[in-house]
Write a protein that holds these residues in place. Structure first.
Motif, PDB file in Angstrom:
ATOM      1  N   PRO A 130     -28.613  35.824  27.685  1.00  0.00           N
ATOM      2  CA  PRO A 130     -27.170  35.996  27.488  1.00  0.00           C
ATOM      3  C   PRO A 130     -26.461  36.070  28.844  1.00  0.00           C
ATOM      4  N   ILE A 131     -25.248  35.603  28.876  1.00  0.00           N
ATOM      5  CA  ILE A 131     -24.498  35.545  30.135  1.00  0.00           C
ATOM      6  C   ILE A 131     -24.093  36.935  30.611  1.00  0.00           C
ATOM      7  N   PHE A 154     -20.670  36.831   5.170  1.00  0.00           N
ATOM      8  CA  PHE A 154     -19.872  36.532   6.371  1.00  0.00           C
ATOM      9  C   PHE A 154     -20.717  36.523   7.645  1.00  0.00           C
ATOM     10  N   PHE A 155     -22.041  36.538   7.431  1.00  0.00           N
ATOM     11  CA  PHE A 155     -23.003  36.334   8.528  1.00  0.00           C
ATOM     12  C   PHE A 155     -23.874  35.114   8.207  1.00  0.00           C
ATOM     13  N   GLY A 156     -23.384  34.263   7.322  1.00  0.00           N
ATOM     14  CA  GLY A 156     -24.201  33.113   6.921  1.00  0.00           C
ATOM     15  C   GLY A 156     -23.430  31.816   7.088  1.00  0.00           C
ATOM     16  N   GLN A 193     -28.153  33.490   9.402  1.00  0.00           N
ATOM     17  CA  GLN A 193     -27.902  34.929   9.327  1.00  0.00           C
ATOM     18  C   GLN A 193     -28.475  35.701  10.519  1.00  0.00           C
ATOM     19  N   VAL A 194     -29.729  35.428  10.867  1.00  0.00           N
ATOM     20  CA  VAL A 194     -30.352  36.185  11.960  1.00  0.00           C
ATOM     21  C   VAL A 194     -29.617  35.897  13.276  1.00  0.00           C
ATOM     22  N   ARG A 195     -29.265  34.631  13.476  1.00  0.00           N
ATOM     23  CA  ARG A 195     -28.574  34.276  14.718  1.00  0.00           C
ATOM     24  C   ARG A 195     -27.187  34.920  14.791  1.00  0.00           C
ATOM     25  N   PHE A 196     -26.507  35.025  13.655  1.00  0.00           N
ATOM     26  CA  PHE A 196     -25.202  35.702  13.631  1.00  0.00           C
ATOM     27  C   PHE A 196     -25.361  37.220  13.817  1.00  0.00           C
ATOM     28  N   MET A 197     -26.397  37.779  13.224  1.00  0.00           N
ATOM     29  CA  MET A 197     -26.608  39.231  13.331  1.00  0.00           C
ATOM     30  C   MET A 197     -26.844  39.645  14.785  1.00  0.00           C
ATOM     31  N   VAL A 198     -27.790  38.968  15.434  1.00  0.00           N
ATOM     32  CA  VAL A 198     -28.114  39.355  16.812  1.00  0.00           C
ATOM     33  C   VAL A 198     -26.972  38.990  17.753  1.00  0.00           C
ATOM     34  N   ALA A 230     -26.137  33.501  18.153  1.00  0.00           N
ATOM     35  CA  ALA A 230     -27.098  33.410  19.262  1.00  0.00           C
ATOM     36  C   ALA A 230     -27.819  32.070  19.173  1.00  0.00           C
ATOM     37  N   PRO A 231     -28.270  31.547  20.319  1.00  0.00           N
ATOM     38  CA  PRO A 231     -28.909  30.226  20.314  1.00  0.00           C
ATOM     39  C   PRO A 231     -30.259  30.220  19.593  1.00  0.00           C
TER      40      PRO A 231
END
Lengths: 253, 253
Positions: A130-131, A154-156, A193-198, A230-231
Motif C-alpha cells: 500500500p502507498i 455493499f462490499f461485493g 468481497q475480500v478485496r473490498f473488506m481489506v 485492494a489489488p
C-alpha cells in the motif's frame, strides 16, 4: 468415479480460475490435461471463483470419470508431470458421488500479505504494497467489525446484490517484521468481497476515510458499494475445509 | 564523497551483477540512475560478482561523486522512486574515502533455499527443486567437510585456479517443513564455488556419488573440477558484514 483434488497455483499465470474462451484459466488447464489422461471429455468443478491474479495454496476441485479406476496417487503423480510447476496437485482422493468441491466447503480462509516497506524484491509478486502508512491497531480493530452475520451487498460486485446474510467467522491481523498478514475465515464470499473488506479497513487505518465506510454499509444505512478494492496480487486462498463425511454418510443411508 | 549502499534484488531480472555491454545488470542499472541524479558519470563498485539468476537480500556497493553533498536518506528515497521494485536500496550512508564495498567485506553468507517437494508455486523462482530425494543428515555432515581453510580450486571456475587458501567459517543446514535451508559463511568465494559446494553435497546425500568427491578435492589428490553445479535460481546472497571502522580509523591516523 468422483475425484477430489487440492491444488495450489500462482495467480499471475492465470486469467482467474473459471473457464474463459481462448484464455488460460485453472479450470481450462486442468480439463485439458485430464481429458488427455482419461481420453474422455472431463468437466472440472471448481470450489471457488477467484479473480485474475489471485493465488491459492489450497483450492479444491472435483471431477467425474466414467472409465476404469485410476488410483488417486498415480493420477496426482501423472498430472504433476504434465502441468507446469506454477500449478501443483497437493492431494487427490476418491469421494462420494454427490460430493461437490463448491458446495461441500465448510469454510475458506483468505490471506492478504502486506509488505509495509518494500525491502524484499523476491516476494513482490505475492504481496500488496500500500502507498500510505497505516496504523496496525486501527487496521485490526476495524477489521473485527466484519466478524459475525452481515449483509455484504455493499462490499461485493454490483451484479450480486441479493440481501443474503453471510457469516464471517473471524478476521486476524498479525504483524511479522515488515509484513502484515490479514486473514479472514468464512463459509462463502461475494465476488470482490475480500478485496473490498481489506481495502476499506486499510483506508480507515491510513486515516483516509472514516469508520462509517464499514459500519454504514453493514447496517444498511449507506446503500452504495465501497470503492476501496485492494489489488488481486496480495490475495491468497490459503485454506479450505471440507465436509467429506456428509456425502459419505448420505451414500451409506 | 564516497557513498555506500546496501541493496536487495531479484536475480531473474538481471544478467548478473557486473556490467555487460547491452545487457541489464545490477551495476549498469545503478550507474544509469546515479548518473542521471548527479548529472556526472558515476562508476559503481560492486561488493560481489554474482552469476546471472542469483538474488541478493544484502548486496553492498559504493561509488564516489565530486559534486555537492546529497544526504544519504534523500538519495535512498529518490533512487527507490527511480528503480523498478525488483531492486531496492535498503540503506545508504557516507563512508571514508578509501572504503571499498568489495575489499572491506569481512564475511558473506549465502543461502540456498531447497524445496524438497514442490508444493508452493508462489516460491518456485527462489527455490531449487532437486530431482532426487536426499538424506538430510548426510547433506549436513558432508557439507561440514567444507568448514575450515582449504584450497577450493576444484570447486571453482576453470579460469580461477591459483592455489589460494580460502576460509569457510561455517555451513548450516536447517530443515523447515518442506524446505531445507543451506547456508555458508566465508570471507570470499571463487566463481561458482557456492553452487559447486551445495551441488556436490546434494549428490552425495542423494546417494549418487561418494564422499571422495569432496575429500579428494580438498586434499588435492583429485585435480579435476567437480561437475555438480546447483542452479543459480535457489541461491541468495543473504548477508554481508562490513568493517566500516577500518577505513575510518585509517582516515583519523
Amino acid at each position: 468415479m468422483n475425484y477430489f483434488m487440492r491444488i495450489a497455483f500462482r495467480g499471475r499465470d492465470f486469467n482467474g480460475t473459471q473457464k474463459l474462451k481462448d484464455k488460460i484459466t485453472v479450470q481450462s488447464m486442468l480439463e485439458e490435461k485430464l481429458t488427455s489422461i482419461f481420453d474422455e471429455n472431463i468437466k472440472v468443478k471448481i470450489g471457488s471463483r477467484l479473480d485474475k491474479g489471485v493465488s491459492a495454496l489450497d483450492f479444491g476441485v472435483n471431477f467425474k470419470t466414467s472409465i476404469e479406476k485410476v488410483k488417486p496417487n498415480k493420477l496426482q503423480y501423472v498430472l504433476n508431470r504434465l502441468l507446469p510447476n506454477f500449478i501443483r496437485i497437493k492431494e487427490c482422493r476418491e469421494v462420494a458421488d454427490d460430493f461437490n468441491a463448491r458446495y461441500d466447503a465448510i469454510s475458506k480462509t483468505y490471506l492478504y500479505v502486506i509488505e509495509r516497506k518494500v525491502e524484499n524484491p523476491l516476494l513482490i509478486e505475492v504481496c500488496w504494497h500500500p502507498i500510505f502508512d497505516f496504523d496496525i491497531e486501527t487496521f485490526r480493530n476495524v477489521s473485527k467489525l466484519y466478524v459475525g452475520n452481515h449483509c455484504f451487498d455493499f462490499f461485493g460486485s454490483e451484479e450480486e446484490k441479493d440481501g443474503k446474510i453471510l457469516s464471517i467467522e473471524d478476521v486476524w491481523v498479525e504483524e511479522k517484521g515488515n509484513y502484515v498478514l490479514w486473514r479472514v475465515k468464512g463459509r462463502s464470499f461475494l465476488r470482490y468481497q475480500v478485496r473490498f473488506m481489506v481495502g476499506t479497513a486499510y483506508e480507515i487505518a491510513a486515516g483516509r476515510t472514516s469508520i462509517a465506510e464499514i459500519t454504514s454499509r453493514l447496517d444498511g444505512t449507506n446503500k452504495t458499494t465501497v470503492h476501496h478494492k485492494a489489488p488481486a496480487s496480495g490475495l491468497i486462498l490459503e485454506k479450505v475445509e471440507y465436509d467429506f463425511e456428509r456425502s459419505e454418510n448420505l451414500a451409506k443411508e
